[in-house]
Design an enzyme around this catalytic site. Structure first.
Site, PDB file in Angstrom:
ATOM      1  N   ILE A   1       0.836  -1.200   0.000  1.00 36.47           N
ATOM      2  CA  ILE A   1       0.000   0.000   0.000  1.00 36.47           C
ATOM      3  C   ILE A   1       0.872   1.252   0.000  1.00 36.47           C
ATOM      4  O   ILE A   1       1.533   1.572   0.998  1.00 36.47           O
ATOM      5  CB  ILE A   1      -0.961   0.013   1.211  1.00 36.47           C
TER       6      ILE A   1
ATOM      7  N   GLU B   1      -0.918  -1.208  -9.947  1.00 32.68           N
ATOM      8  CA  GLU B   1      -2.195  -0.789 -10.556  1.00 32.68           C
ATOM      9  C   GLU B   1      -2.611  -1.728 -11.688  1.00 32.68           C
ATOM     10  O   GLU B   1      -3.115  -1.304 -12.730  1.00 32.68           O
ATOM     11  CB  GLU B   1      -2.131   0.671 -11.004  1.00 32.68           C
TER      12      GLU B   1
END
Length: 379
Positions: free
Chosen positions: A157, A363
């Site tokens: 993250i 992503e």
């Protein structure tokens, strides 16, 4: 008629980001890469100039910049340092689910405070055993009265533990698939939430990456985006948009690789003349420019579709996969042009390669992008 020209405002925005990258980012990029630390002063200065959280809409106190505007900024910042750019880009990623799935009241409540001070957001989808298979989440959210209780962990993250807002994706039933997914905005670091910094990354070391752990973390029920079953849809819609800034950053890295190569090739001599005079070197640089121009055009097309409110999922996948691979190749050739000097930290090209490798992974891996593209072909 097709028009590729930028408005005066966009040119000013581009120049602002270019000056910021050269004045503030490039002088410290190597230092913070080596220290593996997030340069908070960059976040502060970006906020001051209006280059942080640019997608916050006007009704929430932001500038409400479009995707093409974000890409113009992103290319320039990534030219300076892809890792430092990821800090700001990941914050945009963190607020995008709120733009996609929140009510106007929620947008004002969550996003307005981000405009008052330097503050980051984060996007928490991936888990230790779950990356590309985003629907197979193990992190759970159970509704207890007027609160959600979150348990589990999230991995890789960006801005994790540094963010004032974290959009967390969880499931109400581990066997429920998409229909059991929820997206919940967690404010700050409430009791039971902790962050473990991930160290010794190959590249993008100036960006802060963490594992987030949730142990009976209680969040108001009003912080859910949409409703039950909307989490997965919100996550996918978010990534369809935010892959485009990754492509823009990749173009910036490739442009830096080319410019560093040109500068070195003109100065370095072999066999009595600059190596830039050799066709083998010229061909490498020509390939770089071909890739940069092609990648930028595809990135701009995908961004334009977003700004027009048109379908853009396939185009964003093409832009992200093409531009990130093109940029990796450009950085690799830049090292080759620099020879032995390119392999050490005295010149910036080895860092370009280390940094941009991640653009092929985060992503949505480029393999997943090809799945998206292939499905559109066969539909």
């Amino acid at each position: 008629m097709i028009d590729f020209s930028l408005t005066d405002e966009q040119k000013q925005l581009q120049q602002l980001a270019r000056d910021f990258a050269r004045r503030e980012i490039m002088p410290i990029a190597s230092e913070y890469d080596q220290k593996e630390e997030l340069p908070w002063q960059i976040v502060e200065k970006a906020h001051e100039l209006g280059l942080l959280n640019t997608g916050v809409p006007e009704h929430a106190g932001g500038l409400g910049l479009g995707m093409l505007d974000e890409c113009l900024i992103g290319e320039e910042l990534a030219y300076g340092c892809m890792g430092i750019y990821t800090i700001l880009m990941a914050s945009e990623l963190g607020i995008t689910p709120i733009l996609v799935g929140a009510t106007e009241e929620q947008q004002k409540r969550f996003l307005a405070p981000l405009m008052d001070r330097p503050a980051l957001a984060a996007f928490a989808l991936s888990e230790p055993n779950n990356g590309s298979d985003a629907a197979a989440m193990h992190t759970t959210a159970v509704l207890d009265g007027d609160e959600w209780v979150i348990n589990g962990s999230k991995m890789w993250i960006s801005n994790g533990g540094k963010a004032e807002l974290t959009t967390v994706f969880a499931t109400t039933d581990r066997q429920g698939g998409h229909k059991a997914s929820v997206a919940i905005v967690v404010e700050g670091m409430p009791e039971g939430m902790s962050a473990n910094k991930i160290k010794h990354k190959m590249g993008q070391r100036a960006s802060h990456t963490a594992e987030l752990v949730f142990e009976n973390v209680r969040v108001p029920a009003a912080n859910v985006l949409g409703g039950l079953g909307d989490g997965f849809k919100i996550a996918m819609k978010t990534l369809d948009k935010t892959r485009i800034p990754v492509a823009a950053g990749s173009v910036g890295v490739a442009r830096r690789a080319l410019e560093e190569s040109v500068k070195y090739a003109k100065e370095r001599e072999a066999f009595g003349k600059p190596v830039s005079s050799f066709q083998a070197i010229q061909f490498k640089m020509a390939e770089m420019l071909m890739g940069i121009e092609t990648g930028r055009l595809m990135t701009w097309k995908a961004a334009w579709l977003v700004d027009q409110g048109l379908p853009h999922g396939v185009e964003s996948s093409i832009a992200k996969a093409y531009a990130s691979e093109m940029a990796f190749d450009a950085a690799n050739e830049a090292i080759q042009i620099h020879g032995g000097y390119g392999y050490v930290g005295e010149y910036p090209v080895e860092k370009l390669l280390r940094d941009v490798k991640l653009n092929q992974i985060y992503e949505g891996t480029n393999e997943i992008q090809r799945v998206v593209i292939a499905r559109s072909i066969l539909k």
